[in-house]
Structures are given as structure tokens and as C-alpha cells.
Motif scaffolding. Structure first.
Motif, PDB file in Angstrom:
ATOM      1  N   ILE A  85       0.856  -1.203   0.000  1.00 43.42           N
ATOM      2  CA  ILE A  85       0.000   0.000   0.000  1.00 43.42           C
ATOM      3  C   ILE A  85       0.890   1.251   0.000  1.00 43.42           C
ATOM      4  O   ILE A  85       0.697   2.182  -0.787  1.00 43.42           O
ATOM      5  CB  ILE A  85      -0.932   0.013   1.238  1.00 43.42           C
ATOM      6  N   ALA A  86       1.907   1.257   0.892  1.00 46.81           N
ATOM      7  CA  ALA A  86       2.764   2.442   1.025  1.00 46.81           C
ATOM      8  C   ALA A  86       3.488   2.731  -0.290  1.00 46.81           C
ATOM      9  O   ALA A  86       3.525   3.886  -0.751  1.00 46.81           O
ATOM     10  CB  ALA A  86       3.767   2.226   2.154  1.00 46.81           C
ATOM     11  N   VAL A  87       4.036   1.680  -0.902  1.00 47.30           N
ATOM     12  CA  VAL A  87       4.767   1.899  -2.156  1.00 47.30           C
ATOM     13  C   VAL A  87       3.786   2.360  -3.242  1.00 47.30           C
ATOM     14  O   VAL A  87       4.094   3.247  -4.042  1.00 47.30           O
ATOM     15  CB  VAL A  87       5.522   0.613  -2.572  1.00 47.30           C
ATOM     16  N   GLY A  88       2.580   1.801  -3.222  1.00 50.01           N
ATOM     17  CA  GLY A  88       1.550   2.229  -4.178  1.00 50.01           C
ATOM     18  C   GLY A  88       1.293   3.730  -4.025  1.00 50.01           C
ATOM     19  O   GLY A  88       1.225   4.472  -5.012  1.00 50.01           O
ATOM     20  N   LEU A  89       1.182   4.193  -2.776  1.00 51.99           N
ATOM     21  CA  LEU A  89       0.916   5.626  -2.532  1.00 51.99           C
ATOM     22  C   LEU A  89       2.087   6.472  -3.014  1.00 51.99           C
ATOM     23  O   LEU A  89       1.905   7.507  -3.671  1.00 51.99           O
ATOM     24  CB  LEU A  89       0.689   5.875  -1.038  1.00 51.99           C
ATOM     25  N   VAL A  90       3.300   6.026  -2.683  1.00 50.29           N
ATOM     26  CA  VAL A  90       4.488   6.816  -3.052  1.00 50.29           C
ATOM     27  C   VAL A  90       4.603   6.906  -4.575  1.00 50.29           C
ATOM     28  O   VAL A  90       4.925   7.964  -5.119  1.00 50.29           O
ATOM     29  CB  VAL A  90       5.764   6.200  -2.421  1.00 50.29           C
ATOM     30  N   ILE A  91       4.318   5.791  -5.271  1.00 48.29           N
ATOM     31  CA  ILE A  91       4.440   5.819  -6.740  1.00 48.29           C
ATOM     32  C   ILE A  91       3.286   6.613  -7.364  1.00 48.29           C
ATOM     33  O   ILE A  91       3.468   7.333  -8.348  1.00 48.29           O
ATOM     34  CB  ILE A  91       4.503   4.378  -7.303  1.00 48.29           C
ATOM     35  N   ALA A  92       2.105   6.530  -6.745  1.00 49.43           N
ATOM     36  CA  ALA A  92       0.957   7.279  -7.288  1.00 49.43           C
ATOM     37  C   ALA A  92       1.195   8.792  -7.185  1.00 49.43           C
ATOM     38  O   ALA A  92       0.699   9.559  -8.015  1.00 49.43           O
ATOM     39  CB  ALA A  92      -0.316   6.901  -6.538  1.00 49.43           C
ATOM     40  N   HIS A  93       1.971   9.209  -6.190  1.00 46.97           N
ATOM     41  CA  HIS A  93       2.228  10.643  -5.963  1.00 46.97           C
ATOM     42  C   HIS A  93       2.803  11.312  -7.229  1.00 46.97           C
ATOM     43  O   HIS A  93       2.197  12.249  -7.769  1.00 46.97           O
ATOM     44  CB  HIS A  93       3.138  10.787  -4.722  1.00 46.97           C
ATOM     45  N   PRO A  94       3.935  10.845  -7.800  1.00 45.33           N
ATOM     46  CA  PRO A  94       4.408  11.515  -9.023  1.00 45.33           C
ATOM     47  C   PRO A  94       3.511  11.234 -10.230  1.00 45.33           C
ATOM     48  O   PRO A  94       3.348  12.121 -11.085  1.00 45.33           O
ATOM     49  CB  PRO A  94       5.806  10.914  -9.246  1.00 45.33           C
ATOM     50  N   LEU A  95       2.914  10.024 -10.278  1.00 48.52           N
ATOM     51  CA  LEU A  95       2.091   9.710 -11.456  1.00 48.52           C
ATOM     52  C   LEU A  95       0.936  10.698 -11.591  1.00 48.52           C
ATOM     53  O   LEU A  95       0.634  11.200 -12.679  1.00 48.52           O
ATOM     54  CB  LEU A  95       1.560   8.271 -11.375  1.00 48.52           C
ATOM     55  N   ILE A  96       0.285  11.008 -10.457  1.00 52.05           N
ATOM     56  CA  ILE A  96      -0.838  11.964 -10.498  1.00 52.05           C
ATOM     57  C   ILE A  96      -0.328  13.332 -10.959  1.00 52.05           C
ATOM     58  O   ILE A  96      -0.930  13.991 -11.814  1.00 52.05           O
ATOM     59  CB  ILE A  96      -1.505  12.069  -9.102  1.00 52.05           C
ATOM     60  N   LEU A  97       0.841  13.714 -10.413  1.00 48.93           N
ATOM     61  CA  LEU A  97       1.393  15.025 -10.793  1.00 48.93           C
ATOM     62  C   LEU A  97       1.689  15.094 -12.287  1.00 48.93           C
ATOM     63  O   LEU A  97       1.426  16.107 -12.940  1.00 48.93           O
ATOM     64  CB  LEU A  97       2.673  15.303  -9.994  1.00 48.93           C
ATOM     65  N   PHE A  98       2.230  13.977 -12.840  1.00 44.52           N
ATOM     66  CA  PHE A  98       2.565  13.986 -14.271  1.00 44.52           C
ATOM     67  C   PHE A  98       1.302  14.130 -15.122  1.00 44.52           C
ATOM     68  O   PHE A  98       1.332  14.729 -16.188  1.00 44.52           O
ATOM     69  CB  PHE A  98       3.308  12.701 -14.664  1.00 44.52           C
ATOM     70  N   VAL A  99       0.172  13.581 -14.619  1.00 44.88           N
ATOM     71  CA  VAL A  99      -1.071  13.688 -15.390  1.00 44.88           C
ATOM     72  C   VAL A  99      -1.610  15.115 -15.320  1.00 44.88           C
ATOM     73  O   VAL A  99      -1.955  15.715 -16.345  1.00 44.88           O
ATOM     74  CB  VAL A  99      -2.124  12.675 -14.872  1.00 44.88           C
ATOM     75  N   VAL A 100      -1.650  15.694 -14.097  1.00 48.57           N
ATOM     76  CA  VAL A 100      -2.271  17.028 -13.986  1.00 48.57           C
ATOM     77  C   VAL A 100      -1.310  18.151 -14.387  1.00 48.57           C
ATOM     78  O   VAL A 100      -1.738  19.214 -14.800  1.00 48.57           O
ATOM     79  CB  VAL A 100      -2.837  17.299 -12.562  1.00 48.57           C
ATOM     80  N   ARG A 101       0.001  17.890 -14.283  1.00 45.84           N
ATOM     81  CA  ARG A 101       0.967  18.939 -14.683  1.00 45.84           C
ATOM     82  C   ARG A 101       2.044  18.304 -15.566  1.00 45.84           C
ATOM     83  O   ARG A 101       3.173  18.039 -15.118  1.00 45.84           O
ATOM     84  CB  ARG A 101       1.583  19.573 -13.445  1.00 45.84           C
ATOM     85  N   PRO A 102       1.714  18.034 -16.837  1.00 46.46           N
ATOM     86  CA  PRO A 102       2.651  17.306 -17.718  1.00 46.46           C
ATOM     87  C   PRO A 102       4.018  17.975 -17.826  1.00 46.46           C
ATOM     88  O   PRO A 102       4.996  17.300 -18.132  1.00 46.46           O
ATOM     89  CB  PRO A 102       1.935  17.302 -19.073  1.00 46.46           C
ATOM     90  N   GLU A 103       4.104  19.275 -17.539  1.00 41.29           N
ATOM     91  CA  GLU A 103       5.415  19.941 -17.655  1.00 41.29           C
ATOM     92  C   GLU A 103       6.429  19.359 -16.659  1.00 41.29           C
ATOM     93  O   GLU A 103       7.644  19.464 -16.848  1.00 41.29           O
ATOM     94  CB  GLU A 103       5.273  21.469 -17.465  1.00 41.29           C
ATOM     95  N   LEU A 104       5.911  18.675 -15.602  1.00 36.00           N
ATOM     96  CA  LEU A 104       6.819  18.086 -14.607  1.00 36.00           C
ATOM     97  C   LEU A 104       7.518  16.829 -15.133  1.00 36.00           C
ATOM     98  O   LEU A 104       8.464  16.337 -14.513  1.00 36.00           O
ATOM     99  CB  LEU A 104       6.049  17.744 -13.322  1.00 36.00           C
ATOM    100  N   GLY A 106       9.527  16.515 -17.343  1.00 38.20           N
ATOM    101  CA  GLY A 106      10.946  16.817 -17.580  1.00 38.20           C
ATOM    102  C   GLY A 106      11.819  16.429 -16.397  1.00 38.20           C
ATOM    103  O   GLY A 106      13.019  16.165 -16.549  1.00 38.20           O
ATOM    104  N   LEU A 107      11.210  16.368 -15.188  1.00 39.23           N
ATOM    105  CA  LEU A 107      11.992  16.044 -13.984  1.00 39.23           C
ATOM    106  C   LEU A 107      12.473  14.600 -13.989  1.00 39.23           C
ATOM    107  O   LEU A 107      13.310  14.205 -13.181  1.00 39.23           O
ATOM    108  CB  LEU A 107      11.143  16.290 -12.728  1.00 39.23           C
ATOM    109  N   LEU A 108      11.897  13.799 -14.903  1.00 42.26           N
ATOM    110  CA  LEU A 108      12.317  12.392 -14.976  1.00 42.26           C
ATOM    111  C   LEU A 108      13.742  12.264 -15.510  1.00 42.26           C
ATOM    112  O   LEU A 108      14.386  11.229 -15.328  1.00 42.26           O
ATOM    113  CB  LEU A 108      11.366  11.604 -15.875  1.00 42.26           C
ATOM    114  N   ASN A 109      14.213  13.306 -16.180  1.00 43.61           N
ATOM    115  CA  ASN A 109      15.590  13.269 -16.674  1.00 43.61           C
ATOM    116  C   ASN A 109      16.526  13.638 -15.510  1.00 43.61           C
ATOM    117  O   ASN A 109      16.721  14.815 -15.198  1.00 43.61           O
ATOM    118  CB  ASN A 109      15.731  14.258 -17.841  1.00 43.61           C
ATOM    119  N   SER A 110      17.093  12.615 -14.894  1.00 47.61           N
ATOM    120  CA  SER A 110      17.867  12.865 -13.671  1.00 47.61           C
ATOM    121  C   SER A 110      19.166  13.628 -13.929  1.00 47.61           C
ATOM    122  O   SER A 110      19.799  14.098 -12.993  1.00 47.61           O
ATOM    123  CB  SER A 110      18.187  11.539 -12.977  1.00 47.61           C
ATOM    124  N   ILE A 111      19.564  13.751 -15.205  1.00 49.34           N
ATOM    125  CA  ILE A 111      20.809  14.500 -15.479  1.00 49.34           C
ATOM    126  C   ILE A 111      20.538  15.999 -15.360  1.00 49.34           C
ATOM    127  O   ILE A 111      21.316  16.747 -14.770  1.00 49.34           O
ATOM    128  CB  ILE A 111      21.352  14.142 -16.881  1.00 49.34           C
TER     129      ILE A 111
END
Ligand SMILES: Cc1cc2nc3c(=O)[nH]c(=O)nc-3n(C[C@H](O)[C@H](O)[C@H](O)COP(=O)(O)OP(=O)(O)OC[C@H]3O[C@@H](n4cnc5c(N)ncnc54)[C@H](O)[C@@H]3O)c2cc1C
Length: 439
Positions: A85-104, A106-111
Motif C-alpha cells: 500500500i505504502a509503495v503504491g501511494l508513493v508511486i501514485a504521488h508523481p504519477l498523479i502530478l505527471f497527469v495534472v501537470r505534464p510539464e513536470l 521533464g523532472l524524470l531526466n535525472s541529469i
């Protein structure tokens, strides 16, 4: 004494408090400007997920007072489910952000991403690795010891990186005391791990045991008889288990869990463990020299007799007989004359561990032993195959719901027996299971 039910309820309330309180604290005092619902929701589940992850260190810290109401295997089962459950919540956190704010995205590029996003990525990747290894350790052919060490390292990395991400992102943690609270919480969580890996081993180091006898048993099993060395030892309840460290110091994470097989009525601190050769550690046990210093952490577990019952029905498969033998020896020493029925599944007649002793014990208490053999000799007239509901019905007097059942053996056997008991309308409160694999 504070009953297990009440103690269990208090721990559940405390658990929920430690998950929810840090979240609500974020809403106290000055608040940053509010954002859209989904952004706020995703932040909330990120914080809640991290709090749940952190408390996992507490679940596995082997606090006897916490685990007693449920038993260790239930706690580890809970630990696994809550992790998902905890890992599901942690992973859902960025996924939701990427859907509502697609400009984020770009943060997936760790370089090119800032450190606060890199920490988030490190935390999430560690959690994914941790879950994959925990769910598929056997299929991935990862040795238990390697997995255990990696599990601890990944958990520390995930939680620390998660905190650095939150502090780096600021927003709800710009307020210094809110930041201090979350940093303090993280230190507390990791402190729980240090407790089990440093404080407890220190305690064990000062309370060593000596092996006083190494006895070969039927069924490729060896019994270690151990006595406390310079201290009174501990008392246990039959059916409980302890963590044994034989080679090296208790600081190494190589303790293995084994049920105590001796009577709980002995008063000189003696503890026996009967260990079947099933892998790299257990195959070396017969080589342990008498006089060897070993370390024991225990007792643990809630798989114990002591419940009011007309008949104790003990159902054992293979080495799952060890806690049952402890129960039978204890009842014999106590002069308890209530009937005990042992349904005992073994491969063949020659490999029945404790066979002769069980025969002898029938003279000391009201004990019936029913052997169920998978490969019986040609002259065998007893039960054969597996222990099933039919076998129960042939040997147990009704009403079945009045007896107290104890089950320990291979996972498949335990599943079948639990189903059979449900079919026989035995309430869950009347049966107790001990599973020999945590992961
Ligand atoms: C509560 C409990 C009580 C047990 N009581 C007994 C007993 O009385 N007699 C007996 O012979 N066996 C008992 N076992 C099983 C015993 O712990 C394992 O067989 C043993 O640890 C295997 O170690 P290995 O290195 O020889 O085998 P491996 O081949 O390395 O491991 C076999 C399996 O045992 C488990 N295991 C291995 N190492 C550990 C560890 N350090 N901690 C936890 N699990 C581990 C893993 O699931 C692994 O897949 C008990 C297990 C539990 C959980």
C-alpha cells in the motif's frame, strides 16, 4: 495483566496516530498558498506513503511487547501488505502530478533535474527494487542473506531520499518546526532499525548460550541443547521460537528462526532447537561442537497453548513437529491429563522425527499419535497420503468446534488444513498456525 486484545487495540491506535498525525501537523499554523485538488491530493498521499514506509522499521524491530498479541508471522504478513500500500501511494504521488501537470515530466531526466527531483527518483527506484526482490526473491534465485541485507539498505535509501526530496521541495516544510518534525521522525524510524541491529545484539552479546549437547534425530534433523552462560536465561511458552546465531557475532544479520523443542517447564534456562537440514545454514548444524558459544534472541510468537480446550489437536507436517513436541513435553511435565491428538505427516516410517520419544510420552499423558505417511512401507495399515478433512473426521470426536487446533508444516499443507477446518465449521479463533517462512 493488560489483555492481548486491549494491547492490540492500543498498538493499532498508536500505529494510525503515527501515520496520520505527521500529515495533519502539516496543515497546522501557516499554510502555503493552496493548489488544485489533485496536486494537494498527490502531496498528501506522498507524505502518508512515506510515514507508512518509515513505520515499517518499527514493525520488524522485534519489540516483543508489540508483536505478542498477534505473533511474528502475522506482523510480517502485515508488514508485506502495508509495504504494498505504502509503495503504491508513493508511486501514485508523481504519477498523479505527471497527469495534472505534464510539464513536470521533464523532472524524470535525472541529469538535468534538480536534486529535489533526483532524491524523489532515487526513493521511488529503491522502493520498486525492494518490492520486486521481496515478491520474487525465490524466482530470482537470490540467497536469503543477500536479500535481507539488500532489503535493509534499500529501505534506508528509500526513506532518506524521500525525506531529502520533501525537505528540498519545501512547500509544506518551509516552516522550520514542521521540517524539524519530519527530520526527527525519519531519525526515529531509522533509530528503530539501529535498535534491532545494534542495541539488541549488544544485549545478546552479554547473554550468550553454550551448546551442551548435539543430538542426531530421525528425518535429517539435529537437536542443539543449549544452556545460558553466566545468566539465568529466559522462560518461554511452548510453541514459541527464537533467533539463533551460531557462527559469528549477533551483529551479523544471520540469525535464523527456530521453534524451541524442549519443555517449557525446565528451570535451568535450557533451550533445545531441533533443526532440519534444508539449506546452507541448517546443513552445517550437525557440525556444531559441544561447548560452542551461540546467541539466542527470544522468545517470540503467539503460537502457544494455554487456551481453555477440551482436546488439543496438534497437526504437524515434517519439521513442523518441533513446536508440537515442546507442547507435548510441557503438558507431560505439568501432569496435564487433557487429551492431546497429534496428527503427524511424514515422508516415511524411518524419517519420523521424535518417533520413539512420542511413543514413550504416550505413557505420561493422554496422547494419541496418528502418523500419516506419504511413502508407507508395504505392511502399513495406518493413514497414508496427506492430512485431509477426511483424516480429521476419522480420528477426532465431534463437536469439532470445541477443540483447540495447532497447525505447523509446509505452506501447502497448512492452506489445505485451514480450508478443511473452515469446512468443518471450526471458528478461526479455535485454530492457530505457525508458518515457517516469513519471506
Ligand atoms: C517462526 C519460525 C520457526 C521455525 N522453526 C523451525 C524449527 O523448529 N526447525 C527447523 O528446522 N526449521 C524451522 N524454521 C525454518 C528455518 O528458519 C529455515 O529452514 C532456516 O532458516 C533455513 O536456513 P538455511 O540457510 O539452511 O536455508 P536456505 O536455503 O538459505 O533458506 C530456506 C528458506 O528458509 C528461510 N530462511 C532462510 N534464512 C532465514 C533467516 N535468516 N530468517 C528467516 N527465514 C530464513 C527462507 O524462506 C528461505 O527461502 C522456522 C522458521 C520460522 C519462520
Amino acid at each position: 495483566m493488560f489483555s492481548y486484545t486491549w494491547r492490540g487495540a492500543v498498538w493499532i491506535i498508536l500505529y494510525l496516530f503515527f501515520i496520520l498525525a505527521p500529515l495533519f501537523v502539516l496543515l497546522a499554523a501557516s499554510l502555503p498558498p493552496s493548489r488544485d485538488f489533485w496536486t494537494e491530493f498527490s502531496a498528501a498521499i506522498g507524505y502518508a506513503g512515506l510515514a507508512m514506509m518509515g513505520l515499517q522499521f518499527g514493525l520488524t524491530a522485534r519489540f516483543r511487547y508489540v508483536t505478542e498479541p498477534w505473533g511474528e508471522d502475522v506482523i510480517y504478513h502485515f508488514h508485506r501488505q502495508v509495504s504494498l500500500i505504502a509503495v503504491g501511494l508513493v508511486i501514485a504521488h508523481p504519477l498523479i502530478l505527471f497527469v495534472v501537470r505534464p510539464e513536470l515530466l521533464g523532472l524524470l531526466n535525472s541529469i538535468t533535474a534538480p536534486w529535489r527531483a533526483r532524491w524523489a527518483a532515487l526513493s521511488v527506484y529503491s522502493l520498486i527494487a525492494l518490492i520486486v526482490m521481496a515478491l520474487w526473491r525465490v524466482q530470482l534465485k537470490i540467497r536469503y542473506e543477500t536479500w535481507h541485507l539488500t532489503h535493509i539498505v534499500l529501505a534506508i535509501v528509500a526513506v532518506t531520499a524521500g525525506l531529502l526530496h520533501m525537505v528540498g521541495w519545501g512547500f509544506y516544510l518551509t516552516n522550520p518546526w514542521k521540517r524539524a518534525l519530519w527530520i526527527g521522525l525519519t531519525i526515529f524510524w531509522i533509530g528503530l532499525l539501529l535498535y534491532v541491529r545494534l542495541v539488541k545484539p549488544l544485549f545478546m552479546l552479554r547473554r550468550p548460550y553454550r551448546v551442551t549437547e548435539v543430538r542426531k534425530e530421525r528425518g535429517d534433523t539435529t537437536t542443539l541443547v543449549m544452556h545460558p552462560d553466566g545468566h539465568p536465561g529466559f522462560r518461554f511458552t511452548p510453541g514459541q521460537f527464537g533467533w539463533l546465531t551460531v557462527w559469528g557475532s549477533p551483529f551479523k544479520i544471520t540469525g535464523h528462526p527456530f521453534s524451541f523443542s524442549s519443555s517449557a517447564e525446565v528451570t535451568d534456562g535450557r533451550v533445545d532447537m531441533s533443526i532440519r537440514n534444508l539449506g546452507d545454514f541448517t546443513s552445517e548444524i550437525h557440525k556444531v561442537p559441544v561447548g560452542k558459544r551461540v546467541y539466542l534472541d527470544g522468545p517470540y510468537g503467539a503460537f502457544t497453548i494455554g487456551h481453555p480446550a477440551d482436546i488439543h489437536v496438534l497437526i504437524a507436517g515434517g519439521v513442523g513437529v518441533t513446536p508440537m513436541v515442546a507442547m507435548i513435553r510441557t503438558l507431560a511435565d505439568r501432569g496435564d491429563q487433557r487429551p492431546v491428538i497429534l496428527l503427524y505427516g511424514s515422508n516415511d516410517w524411518e524419517s519420523i522425527t521424535f518417533r520413539e520419544e512420542l511413543e514413550a510420552l504416550q505413557a505420561r499423558l493422554n496422547l494419541t499419535v496418528i502418523h500419516v505417511l506419504r511413502n508407507p512401507p508395504p505392511s502399513w495399515t495406518g493413514e497414508q497420503g496427506f492430512i485431509t478433512a477426511e483424516v480429521f473426521k476419522r480420528h477426532l470426536p465431534p463437536p469439532y468446534a470445541d477443540h483447540e487446533y495447532f497447525i505447523c508444516g509446509p505452506a501447502v499443507m497448512m492452506d489445505v488444513i485451514e480450508e478443511a477446518l473452515a469446512e468443518m465449521h471450526v471458528p478461526m479463533s479455535k485454530y492457530h498456525s505457525e508458518r515457517y517462512s516469513f519471506v
